[in-house]
Motif scaffolding. Structure first.
Motif, PDB file in Angstrom:
ATOM      1  N   PRO A  52      44.731  75.703 -20.565  1.00  0.00           N
ATOM      2  CA  PRO A  52      45.935  75.254 -19.856  1.00  0.00           C
ATOM      3  C   PRO A  52      45.658  74.966 -18.388  1.00  0.00           C
ATOM      4  CG  PRO A  52      46.391  77.231 -21.151  1.00  0.00           C
ATOM      5  CD  PRO A  52      44.903  77.044 -21.149  1.00  0.00           C
ATOM      6  N   VAL A  53      46.331  73.955 -17.881  1.00  0.00           N
ATOM      7  CA  VAL A  53      46.241  73.574 -16.469  1.00  0.00           C
ATOM      8  C   VAL A  53      47.642  73.667 -15.868  1.00  0.00           C
ATOM      9  CG1 VAL A  53      45.698  71.742 -14.827  1.00  0.00           C
ATOM     10  CG2 VAL A  53      44.292  72.036 -16.891  1.00  0.00           C
ATOM     11  N   PHE A  54      47.777  74.492 -14.839  1.00  0.00           N
ATOM     12  CA  PHE A  54      49.062  74.668 -14.171  1.00  0.00           C
ATOM     13  C   PHE A  54      49.011  73.995 -12.798  1.00  0.00           C
ATOM     14  CE2 PHE A  54      48.525  78.673 -16.716  1.00  0.00           C
ATOM     15  CZ  PHE A  54      49.412  78.309 -17.737  1.00  0.00           C
ATOM     16  N   GLY A  55      50.041  73.234 -12.496  1.00  0.00           N
ATOM     17  CA  GLY A  55      50.103  72.529 -11.221  1.00  0.00           C
ATOM     18  C   GLY A  55      50.869  73.327 -10.177  1.00  0.00           C
ATOM     19  N   ASN A  56      50.431  73.220  -8.932  1.00  0.00           N
ATOM     20  CA  ASN A  56      51.033  73.969  -7.829  1.00  0.00           C
ATOM     21  C   ASN A  56      51.051  73.071  -6.585  1.00  0.00           C
ATOM     22  OD1 ASN A  56      49.877  76.456  -5.556  1.00  0.00           O
ATOM     23  ND2 ASN A  56      51.960  76.302  -6.281  1.00  0.00           N
ATOM     24  N   GLY A  57      52.154  73.161  -5.836  1.00  0.00           N
ATOM     25  CA  GLY A  57      52.248  72.413  -4.587  1.00  0.00           C
ATOM     26  C   GLY A  57      53.459  71.511  -4.538  1.00  0.00           C
ATOM     27  N   VAL A  85      50.786  68.255 -16.915  1.00  0.00           N
ATOM     28  CA  VAL A  85      50.314  69.637 -16.800  1.00  0.00           C
ATOM     29  C   VAL A  85      50.972  70.505 -17.873  1.00  0.00           C
ATOM     30  CG1 VAL A  85      49.746  69.525 -14.351  1.00  0.00           C
ATOM     31  CG2 VAL A  85      52.081  70.112 -15.046  1.00  0.00           C
ATOM     32  N   ASP A  86      50.427  71.710 -18.060  1.00  0.00           N
ATOM     33  CA  ASP A  86      50.925  72.617 -19.098  1.00  0.00           C
ATOM     34  C   ASP A  86      52.002  73.571 -18.581  1.00  0.00           C
ATOM     35  OD1 ASP A  86      49.024  71.955 -21.367  1.00  0.00           O
ATOM     36  OD2 ASP A  86      47.611  72.399 -19.749  1.00  0.00           O
ATOM     37  N   GLY A  87      52.176  73.631 -17.281  1.00  0.00           N
ATOM     38  CA  GLY A  87      53.162  74.502 -16.657  1.00  0.00           C
ATOM     39  C   GLY A  87      53.051  74.340 -15.156  1.00  0.00           C
ATOM     40  N   MET A  88      53.896  75.041 -14.430  1.00  0.00           N
ATOM     41  CA  MET A  88      53.900  74.920 -12.973  1.00  0.00           C
ATOM     42  C   MET A  88      53.893  76.284 -12.325  1.00  0.00           C
ATOM     43  SD  MET A  88      56.682  71.882 -12.407  1.00  0.00           S
ATOM     44  CE  MET A  88      56.249  70.180 -12.809  1.00  0.00           C
ATOM     45  N   MET A  89      53.203  76.368 -11.198  1.00  0.00           N
ATOM     46  CA  MET A  89      53.194  77.567 -10.374  1.00  0.00           C
ATOM     47  C   MET A  89      54.022  77.277  -9.132  1.00  0.00           C
ATOM     48  SD  MET A  89      49.932  79.650  -8.801  1.00  0.00           S
ATOM     49  CE  MET A  89      49.565  80.616 -10.263  1.00  0.00           C
ATOM     50  N   ILE A  90      54.979  78.150  -8.862  1.00  0.00           N
ATOM     51  CA  ILE A  90      55.911  77.941  -7.750  1.00  0.00           C
ATOM     52  C   ILE A  90      55.724  79.039  -6.719  1.00  0.00           C
ATOM     53  CG2 ILE A  90      58.348  77.813  -7.123  1.00  0.00           C
ATOM     54  CD1 ILE A  90      58.785  76.756 -10.037  1.00  0.00           C
ATOM     55  N   PRO A 107      55.515  77.060 -19.225  1.00  0.00           N
ATOM     56  CA  PRO A 107      55.785  78.240 -18.398  1.00  0.00           C
ATOM     57  C   PRO A 107      55.868  77.927 -16.904  1.00  0.00           C
ATOM     58  CG  PRO A 107      53.529  78.263 -19.190  1.00  0.00           C
ATOM     59  CD  PRO A 107      54.216  77.135 -19.900  1.00  0.00           C
ATOM     60  N   LEU A 108      56.709  78.702 -16.224  1.00  0.00           N
ATOM     61  CA  LEU A 108      56.823  78.660 -14.771  1.00  0.00           C
ATOM     62  C   LEU A 108      56.227  79.946 -14.220  1.00  0.00           C
ATOM     63  CD1 LEU A 108      60.459  77.291 -14.386  1.00  0.00           C
ATOM     64  CD2 LEU A 108      58.312  75.995 -14.417  1.00  0.00           C
ATOM     65  N   LEU A 109      55.237  79.803 -13.348  1.00  0.00           N
ATOM     66  CA  LEU A 109      54.493  80.938 -12.817  1.00  0.00           C
ATOM     67  C   LEU A 109      54.896  81.190 -11.372  1.00  0.00           C
ATOM     68  CD1 LEU A 109      52.814  79.681 -15.217  1.00  0.00           C
ATOM     69  CD2 LEU A 109      50.765  80.449 -14.013  1.00  0.00           C
ATOM     70  N   LEU A 110      54.978  82.455 -11.006  1.00  0.00           N
ATOM     71  CA  LEU A 110      55.177  82.808  -9.604  1.00  0.00           C
ATOM     72  C   LEU A 110      53.814  82.882  -8.937  1.00  0.00           C
ATOM     73  CD1 LEU A 110      56.826  83.807  -7.155  1.00  0.00           C
ATOM     74  CD2 LEU A 110      56.533  86.128  -8.043  1.00  0.00           C
ATOM     75  N   ALA A 111      53.639  82.108  -7.875  1.00  0.00           N
ATOM     76  CA  ALA A 111      52.360  82.085  -7.173  1.00  0.00           C
ATOM     77  C   ALA A 111      52.104  83.419  -6.469  1.00  0.00           C
ATOM     78  CB  ALA A 111      52.349  80.960  -6.144  1.00  0.00           C
ATOM     79  N   ASN A 121      65.026  86.304 -12.805  1.00  0.00           N
ATOM     80  CA  ASN A 121      65.564  84.959 -12.645  1.00  0.00           C
ATOM     81  C   ASN A 121      64.678  83.884 -13.250  1.00  0.00           C
ATOM     82  OD1 ASN A 121      68.198  84.979 -10.900  1.00  0.00           O
ATOM     83  ND2 ASN A 121      66.888  86.556 -10.025  1.00  0.00           N
ATOM     84  N   GLY A 122      63.838  84.276 -14.219  1.00  0.00           N
ATOM     85  CA  GLY A 122      63.190  83.274 -15.054  1.00  0.00           C
ATOM     86  C   GLY A 122      61.707  83.047 -14.922  1.00  0.00           C
ATOM     87  N   ALA A 123      61.007  83.749 -14.037  1.00  0.00           N
ATOM     88  CA  ALA A 123      59.550  83.557 -13.944  1.00  0.00           C
ATOM     89  C   ALA A 123      58.885  84.038 -15.238  1.00  0.00           C
ATOM     90  CB  ALA A 123      58.990  84.313 -12.746  1.00  0.00           C
ATOM     91  N   ASP A 124      57.987  83.223 -15.792  1.00  0.00           N
ATOM     92  CA  ASP A 124      57.350  83.555 -17.077  1.00  0.00           C
ATOM     93  C   ASP A 124      56.064  84.357 -16.916  1.00  0.00           C
ATOM     94  OD1 ASP A 124      59.158  82.102 -18.891  1.00  0.00           O
ATOM     95  OD2 ASP A 124      58.421  80.333 -17.829  1.00  0.00           O
ATOM     96  N   LEU A 125      55.381  84.176 -15.799  1.00  0.00           N
ATOM     97  CA  LEU A 125      54.125  84.880 -15.533  1.00  0.00           C
ATOM     98  C   LEU A 125      53.999  85.018 -14.027  1.00  0.00           C
ATOM     99  CD1 LEU A 125      51.271  85.999 -16.319  1.00  0.00           C
ATOM    100  CD2 LEU A 125      50.444  83.640 -16.214  1.00  0.00           C
ATOM    101  N   MET A 126      53.604  86.192 -13.594  1.00  0.00           N
ATOM    102  CA  MET A 126      53.492  86.439 -12.151  1.00  0.00           C
ATOM    103  C   MET A 126      52.146  87.075 -11.842  1.00  0.00           C
ATOM    104  SD  MET A 126      57.330  87.945 -11.488  1.00  0.00           S
ATOM    105  CE  MET A 126      57.053  89.367 -12.538  1.00  0.00           C
TER     106      MET A 126
END
Length: 329
Positions: free
Chosen positions: A200-205, A222-227, A13-17, A34-39
């Motif tokens: 799950p561990v989501f990476g950000n930065g 990582v299990d997903g990314m936060m953007i 998953p791609l997360l909106l920070a 436009n595709g964010a999976d979790l916000m």
């Protein structure tokens, strides 16, 4: 399949920070499309919620089209955070998130946000109380540590898991770094390599391109990314990254027509949510980002950020479409 509680978020998953003054419902709407999976919402002050402060309460607004959606709270008093968690849960989010990462002085130096990284025992105790107080999954967003010599993120992630959080997002900088220097994702590998860690561990930065997202996905486990910042004025980043993951090819970037369409959609949501006057006022911070890089755009930007009616802004957007019709991004 990555799951937070019973929420299924897909394979990666791609997360909106959560970003202060950015991640409001209108911005989340265009990111979702436009595709964010979790916000997540902007962070909300626990003291503000308890006092029923209008600005804090309004940040609880969530809409069905956003789901799954998390509400994020911050504060430095355990009892206040417990009360705020209950108030936030009543607003109907899918997830409750705790902000242990905000580095700004007025937050961190009062012991909230990243400030709590100076007191890990309190961080764990606060988290435990919040988990006990609500019936929805609790997640945490944090940083590596307060400073380079106080990084204990492997221990922090394990202890927070042990008191009940169901996912953790880690901005791979310290509080001292603020947003400067390069994010060091090698610490996220260390967190994931801990055999006791199951959440799950989501990476950000620093994720600012499909190429970097793919490289970091392959390197850091990582299990997903936060953007965050890469999405400001560019909500297309989520689908562009997903397409690159699937095909190895880059999607063409949005053309002028698409940028104007999404800017107007963002504006429409803002006016619907806040009313014309406030909605237009709050959109002003976004115009430059949507049209970043365009030559000779300053006069249009100046007019847009001083326009006071919806029709005036819409007219300027039409004019931009005509004047820059041949411009290629």
């Amino acid at each position: 399949m990555v799951k937070i509680g019973n929420l299924e978020l897909g394979e990666f998953p791609l997360l909106l920070a959560p970003m202060e003054d950015v991640s409001d419902p209108p911005f989340r709407a265009v990111c979702k499309e436009n595709g964010a999976d979790l916000m997540y919402t902007e962070f909300i002050s626990s003291e503000g919620l308890i006092r029923d402060a209008a600005k804090s309460v309004q940040k609880l607004d969530i809409f069905e089209y956003e789901r799954p959606i998390g509400i994020q709270i911050f504060g430095n008093e355990i009892e206040s955070m417990r009360e705020a968690a209950a108030i936030a849960e009543a607003a109907g989010p899918d997830i409750l998130d705790i902000n242990y990462g905000c580095p700004v002085h007025k937050v961190a130096c009062k012991g909230a946000g990243a400030g709590i990284l100076l007191d890990i025992d309190k961080m764990v105790a606060m988290t435990a109380e919040i988990v006990k107080r609500v019936n929805i999954p609790v997640t945490v967003k944090t940083r590596l540590g307060w400073s380079q010599d106080t990084i204990r993120i492997v221990e922090v992630a394990e202890r927070l898991q042990d008191v009940g959080i169901q996912a953790i997002s880690i901005h791979a900088r310290t509080r001292q770094q603020m947003y400067k220097g390069e994010a060091d994702w090698s610490y996220l590998n260390q967190v994931k390599d801990n055999p006791r860690l199951k959440i799950p561990v989501f990476g950000n930065g620093d994720i600012d391109s499909p190429e970097k997202a793919k490289a970091y996905r392959e390197k850091y486990n990582v299990d997903g990314m936060m953007i965050g910042r890469a999405s400001i004025g560019y909500p297309w980043v989520f689908n562009e990254i997903k397409h690159y993951f699937e095909t190895g090819n880059k999607l063409p970037g949005p053309d002028l027509e698409e940028r104007i369409k999404v800017t107007k959609k963002h504006l429409d949501f803002s006016v619907q949510w806040k009313g014309e006057k406030q909605g237009i006022l709050e959109m002003r911070r976004h115009y430059t980002n949507y049209f970043r890089g365009m030559p000779n755009f300053k006069p249009f930007r100046t007019r847009m950020v001083t326009a006071e009616s919806y029709d005036e802004v819409a007219g300027i957007l039409e004019e931009i479409h005509e004047v820059f019709a041949d411009y290629q991004f």
